[in-house]
Design a protein around this motif. Structure first.
Motif, PDB file in Angstrom:
ATOM      1  N   HIS A 170       0.228   7.429  13.456  1.00  0.00           N
ATOM      2  CA  HIS A 170       1.194   7.251  12.371  1.00  0.00           C
ATOM      3  C   HIS A 170       1.565   5.777  12.223  1.00  0.00           C
ATOM      4  O   HIS A 170       1.907   5.112  13.206  1.00  0.00           O
ATOM      5  CB  HIS A 170       2.455   8.083  12.634  1.00  0.00           C
ATOM      6  N   PRO A 171       1.490   5.253  10.994  1.00  0.00           N
ATOM      7  CA  PRO A 171       1.763   3.821  10.752  1.00  0.00           C
ATOM      8  C   PRO A 171       3.124   3.353  11.237  1.00  0.00           C
ATOM      9  O   PRO A 171       3.300   2.173  11.548  1.00  0.00           O
ATOM     10  CB  PRO A 171       1.653   3.696   9.224  1.00  0.00           C
ATOM     11  N   ASP A 172       4.094   4.272  11.303  1.00  0.00           N
ATOM     12  CA  ASP A 172       5.430   3.891  11.774  1.00  0.00           C
ATOM     13  C   ASP A 172       5.474   3.702  13.291  1.00  0.00           C
ATOM     14  O   ASP A 172       6.393   3.065  13.816  1.00  0.00           O
ATOM     15  CB  ASP A 172       6.465   4.956  11.388  1.00  0.00           C
ATOM     16  N   LYS A 173       4.459   4.271  13.981  1.00  0.00           N
ATOM     17  CA  LYS A 173       4.459   4.203  15.441  1.00  0.00           C
ATOM     18  C   LYS A 173       3.349   3.324  16.007  1.00  0.00           C
ATOM     19  O   LYS A 173       3.425   2.905  17.168  1.00  0.00           O
ATOM     20  CB  LYS A 173       4.329   5.619  16.015  1.00  0.00           C
ATOM     21  N   PHE A 174       2.330   3.107  15.183  1.00  0.00           N
ATOM     22  CA  PHE A 174       1.210   2.281  15.661  1.00  0.00           C
ATOM     23  C   PHE A 174       0.736   1.382  14.527  1.00  0.00           C
ATOM     24  O   PHE A 174       0.312   1.865  13.476  1.00  0.00           O
ATOM     25  CB  PHE A 174       0.053   3.180  16.134  1.00  0.00           C
ATOM     26  N   LYS A 175       0.858   0.096  14.730  1.00  0.00           N
ATOM     27  CA  LYS A 175       0.494  -0.870  13.700  1.00  0.00           C
ATOM     28  C   LYS A 175      -0.974  -1.261  13.837  1.00  0.00           C
ATOM     29  O   LYS A 175      -1.410  -1.713  14.908  1.00  0.00           O
ATOM     30  CB  LYS A 175       1.374  -2.126  13.801  1.00  0.00           C
ATOM     31  N   HIS A 176      -1.706  -1.039  12.758  1.00  0.00           N
ATOM     32  CA  HIS A 176      -3.132  -1.400  12.724  1.00  0.00           C
ATOM     33  C   HIS A 176      -3.487  -1.706  11.282  1.00  0.00           C
ATOM     34  O   HIS A 176      -2.968  -1.075  10.361  1.00  0.00           O
ATOM     35  CB  HIS A 176      -3.981  -0.244  13.256  1.00  0.00           C
ATOM     36  N   GLU A 177      -4.361  -2.661  11.077  1.00  0.00           N
ATOM     37  CA  GLU A 177      -4.694  -3.065   9.706  1.00  0.00           C
ATOM     38  C   GLU A 177      -5.280  -1.915   8.884  1.00  0.00           C
ATOM     39  O   GLU A 177      -5.165  -1.893   7.650  1.00  0.00           O
ATOM     40  CB  GLU A 177      -5.664  -4.246   9.721  1.00  0.00           C
ATOM     41  N   ASN A 178      -5.910  -0.961   9.545  1.00  0.00           N
ATOM     42  CA  ASN A 178      -6.479   0.205   8.847  1.00  0.00           C
ATOM     43  C   ASN A 178      -5.679   1.481   9.089  1.00  0.00           C
ATOM     44  O   ASN A 178      -6.118   2.571   8.698  1.00  0.00           O
ATOM     45  CB  ASN A 178      -7.929   0.435   9.288  1.00  0.00           C
ATOM     46  N   GLY A 179      -4.520   1.340   9.739  1.00  0.00           N
ATOM     47  CA  GLY A 179      -3.737   2.509  10.119  1.00  0.00           C
ATOM     48  C   GLY A 179      -3.309   3.369   8.946  1.00  0.00           C
ATOM     49  O   GLY A 179      -3.464   4.596   8.985  1.00  0.00           O
ATOM     50  N   MET A 180      -2.762   2.755   7.909  1.00  0.00           N
ATOM     51  CA  MET A 180      -2.288   3.513   6.761  1.00  0.00           C
ATOM     52  C   MET A 180      -3.439   4.219   6.056  1.00  0.00           C
ATOM     53  O   MET A 180      -3.325   5.390   5.661  1.00  0.00           O
ATOM     54  CB  MET A 180      -1.572   2.585   5.779  1.00  0.00           C
ATOM     55  N   GLU A 181      -4.554   3.531   5.896  1.00  0.00           N
ATOM     56  CA  GLU A 181      -5.718   4.130   5.227  1.00  0.00           C
ATOM     57  C   GLU A 181      -6.263   5.301   6.033  1.00  0.00           C
ATOM     58  O   GLU A 181      -6.594   6.355   5.471  1.00  0.00           O
ATOM     59  CB  GLU A 181      -6.797   3.063   5.031  1.00  0.00           C
ATOM     60  N   ALA A 182      -6.353   5.126   7.361  1.00  0.00           N
ATOM     61  CA  ALA A 182      -6.844   6.204   8.222  1.00  0.00           C
ATOM     62  C   ALA A 182      -5.906   7.406   8.156  1.00  0.00           C
ATOM     63  O   ALA A 182      -6.345   8.564   8.098  1.00  0.00           O
ATOM     64  CB  ALA A 182      -6.959   5.706   9.664  1.00  0.00           C
ATOM     65  N   PHE A 183      -4.612   7.145   8.145  1.00  0.00           N
ATOM     66  CA  PHE A 183      -3.618   8.214   8.048  1.00  0.00           C
ATOM     67  C   PHE A 183      -3.775   8.980   6.737  1.00  0.00           C
ATOM     68  O   PHE A 183      -3.704  10.213   6.708  1.00  0.00           O
ATOM     69  CB  PHE A 183      -2.217   7.616   8.154  1.00  0.00           C
TER      70      PHE A 183
END
Length: 214
Positions: free
Chosen positions: A61-74
């Motif tokens: 989850h983007p709110d718990k793990f910051k990654h450049e592709n995190g939101m897209e993967a979610f």
């Protein structure tokens, strides 16, 4: 105390590494197949789909793990879950997966194949590439072909829509020109009547010729 801090740091690093690997796995997954994105077998029940989505979505989850592709993967995860929980969407996807399975069975077993053969059949074990990998690879081919067909149909539909739009616009323009011509004709009607009246008036006033008898 120092050892606990080090252990905690190592655990956090290990968890972050697992999350990063999951994000990258999703980004590399074949996006047209939601089973690949959720990393689930075709036999997964709705409860399995929900459980898997919850597990992976909480993990990255983007709110718990910051990654450049995190939101897209979610977003890919969420879309995949929605596709598999929608009965009509899943039916289409499963028809492609079943067709893929049939094609793979034919290629492995030849004339002796049957769609009733269980996936646990000894002849389907210890293959290289694996039986499951072959089904997913064949499914990928079919998914791509289906997507291309959809895009071609959409393109044709847009072209037809454009032609129809152009025809309607021409029809509207034609009616507009006709209305304008009719309006102009009506505007000049009084002028034509007046001209005709003047002409007939002049004609009636013209003296008649007299004939002298000799």
């Amino acid at each position: 105390m120092a050892e606990k801090a080090i252990d905690g740091m190592l655990a956090k690093n290990a968890a972050d590494l697992a999350k990063e690997q999951e994000v990258m796995r999703i980004m590399k997954a074949f996006k047209l197949n939601p089973y690949d994105i959720l990393d689930l077998p075709v036999s997964a029940a709705d409860a399995d789909i929900k459980r898997q989505y919850r597990k992976k979505s909480l993990m990255i989850h983007p709110d718990k793990f910051k990654h450049e592709n995190g939101m897209e993967a979610f977003d890919f995860l969420k879309k995949a879950e929605g596709q598999l929980l929608d009965s009509s969407s899943r039916a289409e996807i499963d028809s492609i997966m079943n067709l893929s399975r049939t094609e793979v069975l034919k290629s492995i077993l030849g004339a002796g194949y049957s769609t009733g053969i269980p996936d646990t059949d000894p002849r389907l074990q210890n293959l290289s590439p694996s039986y499951d990998s072959r089904i997913r690879a064949k499914a990928k081919e079919i998914f791509v072909e289906e997507e291309l067909n959809k895009r071609r149909k959409t393109k044709v539909a847009f072209a037809n829509e454009g032609a129809e739009k152009a025809r309607l616009e021409e029809e509207i323009a034609k009616r507009k020109r006709k209305a304008e011509e009719q309006a102009k004709w009506e505007e000049r009607r009084e002028e034509r009547v007046s001209t005709w009246r003047d002409y007939t008036a002049k004609k009636s006033k013209k003296p008649k010729k007299t004939h002298v008898l000799g």
